[in-house]
Design an enzyme around this catalytic site. Structure first.
Site, PDB file in Angstrom:
ATOM      1  N   LYS A 185      77.419  57.571  78.461  1.00  0.00           N
ATOM      2  CA  LYS A 185      75.991  57.927  77.770  1.00  0.00           C
ATOM      3  C   LYS A 185      75.878  59.129  78.799  1.00  0.00           C
ATOM      4  O   LYS A 185      76.837  59.956  78.646  1.00  0.00           O
ATOM      5  CB  LYS A 185      75.103  57.275  79.140  1.00  0.00           C
ATOM      6  CG  LYS A 185      75.307  55.370  78.534  1.00  0.00           C
ATOM      7  CD  LYS A 185      74.826  55.417  76.927  1.00  0.00           C
ATOM      8  CE  LYS A 185      74.168  54.128  76.723  1.00  0.00           C
ATOM      9  NZ  LYS A 185      75.613  52.930  76.666  1.00  0.00           N
TER      10      LYS A 185
HETATM   11  C1  LIG Z   1      70.671  50.770  73.485  1.00  0.00           C
HETATM   12  C2  LIG Z   1      71.058  50.502  75.331  1.00  0.00           C
HETATM   13  N1  LIG Z   1      70.706  49.289  75.153  1.00  0.00           N
HETATM   14  C3  LIG Z   1      71.308  48.519  76.597  1.00  0.00           C
HETATM   15  C4  LIG Z   1      72.359  49.012  77.247  1.00  0.00           C
HETATM   16  C5  LIG Z   1      72.519  48.213  78.331  1.00  0.00           C
HETATM   17  O1  LIG Z   1      73.282  49.238  79.259  1.00  0.00           O
HETATM   18  P1  LIG Z   1      74.494  49.102  80.223  1.00  0.00           P
HETATM   19  O2  LIG Z   1      75.538  49.061  79.986  1.00  0.00           O
HETATM   20  O3  LIG Z   1      74.232  49.880  81.550  1.00  0.00           O
HETATM   21  O4  LIG Z   1      74.290  47.576  80.902  1.00  0.00           O
HETATM   22  C6  LIG Z   1      72.889  50.213  76.026  1.00  0.00           C
HETATM   23  C7  LIG Z   1      74.386  50.304  76.741  1.00  0.00           C
HETATM   24  O5  LIG Z   1      75.592  50.720  75.719  1.00  0.00           O
HETATM   25  C8  LIG Z   1      72.452  50.562  75.155  1.00  0.00           C
HETATM   26  O6  LIG Z   1      73.412  51.920  74.319  1.00  0.00           O
END
Ligand SMILES: Cc1ncc(COP(=O)(O)O)c(C=O)c1O
Length: 388
Positions: A185
């Site tokens: 990210k």
């Molecule tokens: C659109 C979206 N929502 C939620 C998430 C979840 O984030 P995390 O991996 O930090 O739990 C991601 C991560 O890849 C994402 O791309």
């Protein structure tokens, strides 16, 4: 296969100041629930111009906490964008709600508000709108629908810190906005996330659910000299350590420059691909600015799916880390096993069949980007001619 160095589609950048900040915390008193958590929350809230920010240990936790603080539960329906990572929908399932998938706009690839409106029932409680690839979804009409039917607007902005909608920063508009700090990210804490919200009441609820449903934290009990605490709800341990918040703070300091570089890369891709046959790029409306977490392109044409497969393999063989974001969520086995069927969201399915994410991160050099552009155009020509 190639002897050229591999180009990832995204990756973290860790500098000496990041290492030093983490080392300083490791040598201090507070590894978790200490001052760095609040410092990171304050800096992030200022960055996205939100009144409140609550740091957690993943973007998924951020979405789950938003559901809990919004009071979503058994018997409720939650309308979720179909073109997203599974976590956007899973958060509704965690709290016992039913997911209703909404289609995307075929040009912007973000949630289609007209479809959202048609899906509202008297059981609908919330909308999860996803800023796909970093492009803000059309928050104005979504806000209107939420207000008209008394729904909670939850924005999954895991791709979109720094994005802007009609002059306002993403994070300051929806009732709850979720961010992720996974290494691919914009900024990273290893694993981590943040929820921003507009009211003090929601802020308190998020903090309570973040820590087992206990309304006070260890440091505040230390400060007031009491051992007493009360669990008032069923919460979780979604706390993020000070160690990684220190990293988040130094990373956030570089976000402005990194975002500029992402935008520069996006402009160069856009110019290079204008007019290329069988290729479409994501349309970003004039009233918004994308944060360009991803640079997705769509291969179009009768044989889009097979062309995409051959372009994907060709680029991977050339050491270019392309990826695909995303298979519509309801096409995953977990959702299919629960009765969701193909055909629910035709635009998401059509767009997905040709999607390809190209390398997009601030460390991508101009010459690497040229390599990606050249290789993609060549691979498309080959795929079009049906060459292996
Ligand atoms: C659109 C979206 N929502 C939620 C998430 C979840 O984030 P995390 O991996 O930090 O739990 C991601 C991560 O890849 C994402 O791309």
């Amino acid at each position: 296969m190639t002897s050229e160095p591999f180009i990832p589609y995204g990756r973290q950048i860790i500098d000496d100041d990041d290492l030093q900040a983490v080392a300083d915390v490791l040598q201090g008193d507070w590894l978790t629930t200490g001052p760095k958590v609040g410092e990171f929350e304050k800096a992030f809230a200022e960055y996205v111009e939100a009144p409140h920010a609550v740091a957690v240990n993943s973007g998924t936790a951020a979405l789950h906490l938003a559901m809990l603080a919004a009071g979503v539960g058994e018997g409720d329906e939650v309308i979720v964008s179909s073109l997203t990572f599974v976590a956007s929908a899973n958060a509704a399932v965690y709290v016992g709600a039913t997911v209703v998938f909404a289609d995307i706009d075929p040009r912007t690839w973000t949630i289609d508000h007209t479809h959202v409106r048609s899906l509202v029932t008297d059981r609908t409680k919330a909308i999860v709108a996803v800023d796909y690839a970093g492009a803000p979804c059309d928050l104005g009409p979504l806000r209107d629908i939420a207000d008209e039917f008394a729904l909670v607007l939850i924005e999954d902005a895991c791709h979109a810190p720094g994005a802007v909608y009609q002059g306002r920063r993403i994070g300051s508009i929806a009732d709850f906005t979720a961010f992720s700090f996974h290494p691919v990210k914009h900024i990273t804490t290893g694993e981590g996330g943040m929820v921003t919200t507009l009211t003090g009441e929601h802020d308190r609820a998020l903090r309570t659910f973040r820590s087992h449903g206990i309304a006070t934290d260890f440091r505040s009990r230390e400060a007031s000299g009491t051992w007493e605490y009360d669990q008032v709800a069923l919460g979780y341990n979604y706390r993020i350590p000070d160690i990684t918040c220190a990293l988040g703070i130094t990373q956030l300091g570089k976000q402005g420059a990194w975002l500029d570089r992402r935008r520069q890369i996006a402009v160069a891709y856009g110019e290079a691909f204008a007019g290329v046959p069988n290729l479409e790029t994501q349309h970003v409306e004039d009233d918004r600015t994308s944060a360009w977490h991803l640079y997705p392109v769509r291969i179009i044409g009768e044989n889009a799916a097979s062309m995409r497969a051959s372009v994907f393999s060709e680029l991977r063989d050339q050491g270019i880390g392309v990826n695909v974001h995303y298979r519509p969520v309801y096409e995953h086995s977990y959702y299919r096993d629960r009765g969701y069927e193909s055909g629910l969201c035709p635009n998401a399915e059509a767009v997905y069949s040709g999607l390809l994410s190209l390398p997009m991160w601030p460390g991508l050099t101009d010459s690497e980007q040229d390599r990606v552009i050249h290789a993609l155009i060549q691979a498309l020509v080959k795929a079009r001619n049906g060459q292996p």
